[in-house]
Design a protein around this motif. Structure first.
Motif, PDB file in Angstrom:
ATOM      1  N   UNK A  73       0.814  -1.217   0.000  1.00  0.00           N
ATOM      2  CA  UNK A  73       0.000   0.000   0.000  1.00  0.00           C
ATOM      3  C   UNK A  73       0.850   1.270   0.000  1.00  0.00           C
ATOM      4  N   UNK A  74       2.167   1.115   0.023  1.00  0.00           N
ATOM      5  CA  UNK A  74       3.062   2.265  -0.069  1.00  0.00           C
ATOM      6  C   UNK A  74       2.898   2.914  -1.444  1.00  0.00           C
ATOM      7  N   UNK A  75       2.948   4.234  -1.501  1.00  0.00           N
ATOM      8  CA  UNK A  75       2.727   4.979  -2.743  1.00  0.00           C
ATOM      9  C   UNK A  75       4.031   5.068  -3.542  1.00  0.00           C
ATOM     10  N   UNK A  76       4.230   4.098  -4.452  1.00  0.00           N
ATOM     11  CA  UNK A  76       5.429   4.099  -5.291  1.00  0.00           C
ATOM     12  C   UNK A  76       5.333   5.145  -6.395  1.00  0.00           C
ATOM     13  N   UNK A  77       4.137   5.416  -6.881  1.00  0.00           N
ATOM     14  CA  UNK A  77       3.976   6.378  -7.982  1.00  0.00           C
ATOM     15  C   UNK A  77       4.451   7.766  -7.575  1.00  0.00           C
ATOM     16  N   UNK A  78       4.112   8.176  -6.377  1.00  0.00           N
ATOM     17  CA  UNK A  78       4.511   9.490  -5.880  1.00  0.00           C
ATOM     18  C   UNK A  78       5.733   9.429  -4.970  1.00  0.00           C
ATOM     19  N   UNK A  79       6.269   8.205  -4.785  1.00  0.00           N
ATOM     20  CA  UNK A  79       7.442   7.994  -3.947  1.00  0.00           C
ATOM     21  C   UNK A  79       7.235   8.550  -2.531  1.00  0.00           C
ATOM     22  N   UNK A  80       6.081   8.246  -1.961  1.00  0.00           N
ATOM     23  CA  UNK A  80       5.727   8.747  -0.639  1.00  0.00           C
ATOM     24  C   UNK A  80       5.667   7.616   0.382  1.00  0.00           C
ATOM     25  N   UNK A  81       6.098   7.878   1.604  1.00  0.00           N
ATOM     26  CA  UNK A  81       6.058   6.843   2.642  1.00  0.00           C
ATOM     27  C   UNK A  81       4.633   6.585   3.125  1.00  0.00           C
ATOM     28  N   UNK A  82       4.435   5.419   3.691  1.00  0.00           N
ATOM     29  CA  UNK A  82       3.171   5.068   4.343  1.00  0.00           C
ATOM     30  C   UNK A  82       3.429   5.079   5.847  1.00  0.00           C
ATOM     31  N   UNK A  83       2.599   5.803   6.568  1.00  0.00           N
ATOM     32  CA  UNK A  83       2.851   6.007   7.997  1.00  0.00           C
ATOM     33  C   UNK A  83       1.612   5.641   8.815  1.00  0.00           C
ATOM     34  N   UNK A  84       1.804   4.740   9.768  1.00  0.00           N
ATOM     35  CA  UNK A  84       0.791   4.447  10.779  1.00  0.00           C
ATOM     36  C   UNK A  84       1.477   4.584  12.135  1.00  0.00           C
ATOM     37  N   UNK A  85       1.141   5.626  12.867  1.00  0.00           N
ATOM     38  CA  UNK A  85       1.791   5.856  14.156  1.00  0.00           C
ATOM     39  C   UNK A  85       1.127   5.075  15.290  1.00  0.00           C
ATOM     40  N   UNK A  86      -0.152   4.743  15.098  1.00  0.00           N
ATOM     41  CA  UNK A  86      -0.868   3.931  16.083  1.00  0.00           C
ATOM     42  C   UNK A  86      -2.059   3.307  15.368  1.00  0.00           C
ATOM     43  N   UNK A  87      -1.939   2.041  15.006  1.00  0.00           N
ATOM     44  CA  UNK A  87      -2.999   1.442  14.185  1.00  0.00           C
ATOM     45  C   UNK A  87      -4.314   1.325  14.948  1.00  0.00           C
ATOM     46  N   UNK A  88      -4.250   1.407  16.267  1.00  0.00           N
ATOM     47  CA  UNK A  88      -5.490   1.353  17.042  1.00  0.00           C
ATOM     48  C   UNK A  88      -6.305   2.621  16.863  1.00  0.00           C
TER      49      UNK A  88
END
Length: 313
Positions: A73-88
């Protein structure tokens, strides 16, 4: 085209550099688990972890269905990181939350690692079993590390890939045979029928486009066979290698499928292919040079039989 694990194992100093990448990332986020992954067509492989003794349930060599991974689910097209700081607390899909919880990950940062040709290599990831805060400076530093690692990957890829078609080249074939010659396999040696006329009538630029299309069709074919890879030997000569020795009937079926792949063209191109097939047994003493000579001999007989066919050595 993706970088296979088999290809990675041929890269010089890959393991050492992967460890250096994780060590650098660990300096930025010392209390987190850092790991490198790579993607195949359908799977994600956990290549290397910064440390093994962790409460997070990931292991080196773990293979996960790509559609079931958070990294996909990381955005390779825009080269952007995927961030979840607290999945809860995050608004992420339930299936994704469940998968992260299964491996005891509560905070996650995924940095895309892309290749120059636009292909996805994999990810540089940070994970922790508790909630975390990922500051912008640290994320940018990790992105720089990932970018430097991608430069190394591209340099290594160029050594093993044909520059026109991006199929493997002779150097890759030689290295593969050097490492796996005793495991046995089958070589399909292909030569295009009528390619010289394409160059003579339409020019070399058109000829290059035809070679790229041939490579695309061959790559599509080998993607359907887990034990196969394709090589451009040079000019209009190609090779497909199968690491599993099947019976003659199965080899014939595969040859017929390849011929079908390469015989359908616009009416202006009168193209087909001829194939020479040579198996080699497990624990053999045959050299690659001899194998190619044998396959070429079978290819010559296929040409003499009227082209657009195959012959066994």
């Amino acid at each position: 085209m993706v970088v296979t694990l088999q290809e990675l194992q041929m890269y010089r100093n890959f393991d050492e550099l992967a460890s250096d990448v994780l060590d650098l990332a660990k300096e930025i986020m010392p209390d987190k688990l850092i790991y490198l992954t790579s993607f195949s067509e359908k799977e994600q492989i956990i290549l290397k972890l910064s440390n093994i003794d962790t409460s997070i349930l990931l292991t080196e060599g773990m293979v996960i269905n790509l559609n079931e991974t958070v990294c996909n689910r990381v955005d390779f097209d825009e080269n952007q990181p995927l961030i979840y700081e607290d999945i809860r607390e995050e608004t992420c899909p339930d299936d994704l939350r469940n998968r992260l919880e299964e491996v005891n990950i509560n905070s996650y940062l995924g940095i895309p690692i892309s290749l120059v040709n636009g292909g996805k290599f994999g990810t540089l990831c940070v994970a922790h079993y508790e909630e975390s805060r990922f500051d912008e400076k640290s994320i940018k530093l990790l992105q720089r590390i990932a970018r430097m690692f991608s430069y190394y990957l591209d340099l290594e890829r160029f050594a093993f890939r044909d520059s026109l078609t991006e199929l493997y080249n002779r150097h890759y074939l030689s290295k593969y045979f050097e490492d796996h010659s005793k495991t046995g396999g089958v070589i399909f040696f292909l030569d295009l029928d009528g390619f010289k006329k394409v160059n003579d009538i339409h020019g070399h630029d058109t000829g290059d486009l035809v070679l790229k299309e041939v490579a695309l069709r061959l790559q599509t074919f080998v993607n359907e066979h887990n034990d196969a890879f394709a090589v451009r030997l040079g000019g209009d000569e190609f090779l497909i290698h199968f690491s599993q020795i099947s019976n003659k009937e199965e080899m014939s079926k595969r040859a017929e499928n390849i011929l079908n792949f390469l015989s359908t063209w616009d009416s202006e191109y009168q193209l087909s292919a001829s194939i020479g097939i040579t198996p080699y047994p497990v624990n053999n003493n045959i050299t690659l040079k001899t194998l190619l000579k044998n396959a070429d001999n079978a290819l010559y007989r296929a040409k003499a039989a009227g082209k657009n066919t195959y012959r066994f050595f």
